[in-house]
Motif scaffolding. Structure first.
Motif, PDB file in Angstrom:
ATOM      1  N   LEU A 158       0.312   4.200  -2.674  1.00  0.00           N
ATOM      2  CA  LEU A 158      -0.020   5.572  -2.298  1.00  0.00           C
ATOM      3  C   LEU A 158       1.038   6.553  -2.804  1.00  0.00           C
ATOM      4  O   LEU A 158       0.707   7.680  -3.201  1.00  0.00           O
ATOM      5  CB  LEU A 158      -0.168   5.675  -0.783  1.00  0.00           C
ATOM      6  N   ASN A 192      -6.559   6.409  -1.105  1.00  0.00           N
ATOM      7  CA  ASN A 192      -6.158   6.598   0.286  1.00  0.00           C
ATOM      8  C   ASN A 192      -6.299   5.245   0.982  1.00  0.00           C
ATOM      9  O   ASN A 192      -6.687   4.250   0.350  1.00  0.00           O
ATOM     10  CB  ASN A 192      -6.994   7.688   0.967  1.00  0.00           C
ATOM     11  N   ASP A 193      -5.990   5.189   2.257  1.00  0.00           N
ATOM     12  CA  ASP A 193      -6.053   3.909   2.971  1.00  0.00           C
ATOM     13  C   ASP A 193      -7.464   3.333   2.944  1.00  0.00           C
ATOM     14  O   ASP A 193      -7.646   2.121   2.796  1.00  0.00           O
ATOM     15  CB  ASP A 193      -5.586   4.083   4.424  1.00  0.00           C
ATOM     16  N   ARG A 238       0.812  -1.220   0.000  1.00  0.00           N
ATOM     17  CA  ARG A 238       0.000   0.000   0.000  1.00  0.00           C
ATOM     18  C   ARG A 238       0.847   1.273   0.000  1.00  0.00           C
ATOM     19  O   ARG A 238       0.455   2.287  -0.595  1.00  0.00           O
ATOM     20  CB  ARG A 238      -1.014  -0.012   1.134  1.00  0.00           C
ATOM     21  N   ASN A 272       0.325   6.963  -6.440  1.00  0.00           N
ATOM     22  CA  ASN A 272      -0.888   7.755  -6.619  1.00  0.00           C
ATOM     23  C   ASN A 272      -0.633   9.231  -6.359  1.00  0.00           C
ATOM     24  O   ASN A 272      -1.226  10.102  -7.032  1.00  0.00           O
ATOM     25  CB  ASN A 272      -1.983   7.228  -5.699  1.00  0.00           C
ATOM     26  N   SER A 314      -0.243   4.837 -10.633  1.00  0.00           N
ATOM     27  CA  SER A 314      -1.054   4.044  -9.699  1.00  0.00           C
ATOM     28  C   SER A 314      -1.350   2.672 -10.265  1.00  0.00           C
ATOM     29  O   SER A 314      -1.239   1.647  -9.569  1.00  0.00           O
ATOM     30  CB  SER A 314      -2.370   4.775  -9.410  1.00  0.00           C
TER      31      SER A 314
END
Length: 419
Positions: free
Chosen positions: A49, A75-76, A45, A52, A157
């Motif tokens: 992120l 986002n998370d 992740r 992104n 991403s």
């Protein structure tokens, strides 16, 4: 300089070979792959992120509007939703191999229909990197190889997500080419993908109306179309005021840049003075620009006049057109004339009117006393969706696992010959 034709040819060959491996894969192997991808997505992740953030910075520098930036952002919470989507798809029944309508014919043969994968699916989409996971999970579970061509604004991403997918596939013993994400932003890849009928069985475009119209016109491969989402809510004479306010608020303001957001609000004339002032206060507080017909502006004189074009517009923004109608007849006529056949809702306590609305409104999802925001594969229990089809053939509405399969006839005999 990349040879796009040769590159896409190699992608197509690998996809076709992988589709044969997936067709042989058991449900257990496919589910293991989905769960492994979820694990690698969670482990990666930070890389996702970081990638992104690069896309978001480039998007702002390139002048992407707020709706597109909202679709692009990860986002998370959104990564958690992607992981949950993978787990949910893994828990869904596998449609492949399901046999229906089994029965005997007078000749003695036994006949049924069996669900089978489509083969290789090409998906072209804009902005939303979460589509990469949604599409990969549904295609894998339904036994299809997939070629994903995301928008140039999400290239970093998508490549980070693709790396997680590849690691998950390898861990489950499936070919990494079962899910291929095109690694260049060259637009020529789209033209090649939609004409590779030797290697691609179906194209699914997800994006703006212009993109989908272009693909539908130029493709040599069958297309499952998702046109624009000009969605309506109709507040009937017999509506419960509390429900009407909540639904009209949620359908418009929950998220603006999504295809199942309400773009036009229709209100029965007898309800207009009761509901419009309260709704206008809600929309004003949330920064929604209202555009109304003459009758609406007589109640809300400060709002803009709606043009003829407004009734057909998918704003994907905090803008709403409002029309006061005489009743359910005019509401249904208006929707069937201007709707994109995506999603419509009626708010009413008169069940007969609700049933009439459901029967006569010609859209892929029709709702009674519920927000249009529920028109979504996750909310429908499909785990995720490949898109929301506004077609009427093969698949309509949110396209999940079953929509990514076809059927073939299977005959069981015991030496019968036709006389």
């Amino acid at each position: 300089m990349m040879d796009i034709k040769a590159y896409m040819q190699s992608v197509g060959i690998a996809a076709r070979e992988s589709s044969r491996a997936l067709a042989r894969a058991s449900s257990e192997i496919k589910n293991n792959a989905l769960l492994a991808i979820a694990d690698h997505l969670n482990a990666g992740r930070n890389e996702i992120l970081t990638a992104n953030a690069v896309d978001m910075k480039n998007g702002r520098n390139n002048g992407l509007d707020a709706a597109l930036l909202d679709r692009l952002e990860l986002n998370d919470e959104r990564i958690d939703a992607m992981i949950e989507g993978l787990h949910q798809v893994a828990r869904l029944p596998d449609p492949v191999g399901e046999m229906t309508d089994l029965g005997y014919r007078p000749s003695g043969i036994q006949l049924c229909q069996m669900r089978v994968p489509l083969g290789v699916i090409g998906i072209i989409y804009e902005s939303r990197p979460n589509v990469t996971i949604d599409a990969a999970s549904l295609c894998l579970k339904s036994g299809n190889a997939v070629i994903l061509r995301g928008g140039s604004e999400a290239i970093e991403s998508n490549q980070a997500i693709a790396a997680c997918i590849g690691r998950g596939l390898a861990a489950a013993g499936l070919p990494e080419s079962a899910v291929q994400v095109i690694n260049t932003t060259d637009r020529a890849t789209v033209g090649e993908l939609i004409t590779m009928s030797t290697y691609v069985d179906v194209i699914v475009p997800r994006g703006g109306k212009g993109l989908i119209e272009r693909i539908s016109a130029d493709a040599r491969v069958p297309v499952i179309k998702h046109l624009d989402g000009n969605c309506h809510v109709y507040i009937d004479d017999c509506a419960d005021l509390k429900k009407a306010l909540a639904i009209a608020d949620n359908a418009k303001t929950h998220r603006y840049g999504v295809c199942n957001a309400m773009e036009s609000l229709l209100i029965a004339e007898s309800m207009a003075t009761k509901v419009l002032p309260e709704l206008a206060a809600i929309y004003t507080e949330k920064g929604v620009e209202m555009r109304g017909c003459d009758k609406t502006r007589a109640i809300l004189p400060s709002i803009k006049e709606a043009s003829e074009e407004d009734w057909s517009e998918e704003y994907l923004a905090p803008v709403l057109s409002i029309k006061i109608v005489s009743g359910i007849d005019q509401a249904i006529d208006h929707i069937n004339e201007y709707s994109s056949q995506h999603t419509e809702s009626i708010v009413t306590e008169d069940f007969n009117r609700g049933r009439r609305f459901i029967a006569e409104v010609d859209s892929s999802s029709v709702m009674l006393n519920a927000s249009t925001r529920f028109a979504d594969g996750f909310e429908y229990g499909l785990g995720a969706e490949i898109g929301i089809s506004t077609d009427k053939i093969h698949a309509r509405g949110p396209v999940g696992l079953e929509g990514l399969t076809s059927q073939k006839w299977v005959v069981f005999g015991d030496g019968q010959i036709r006389q």
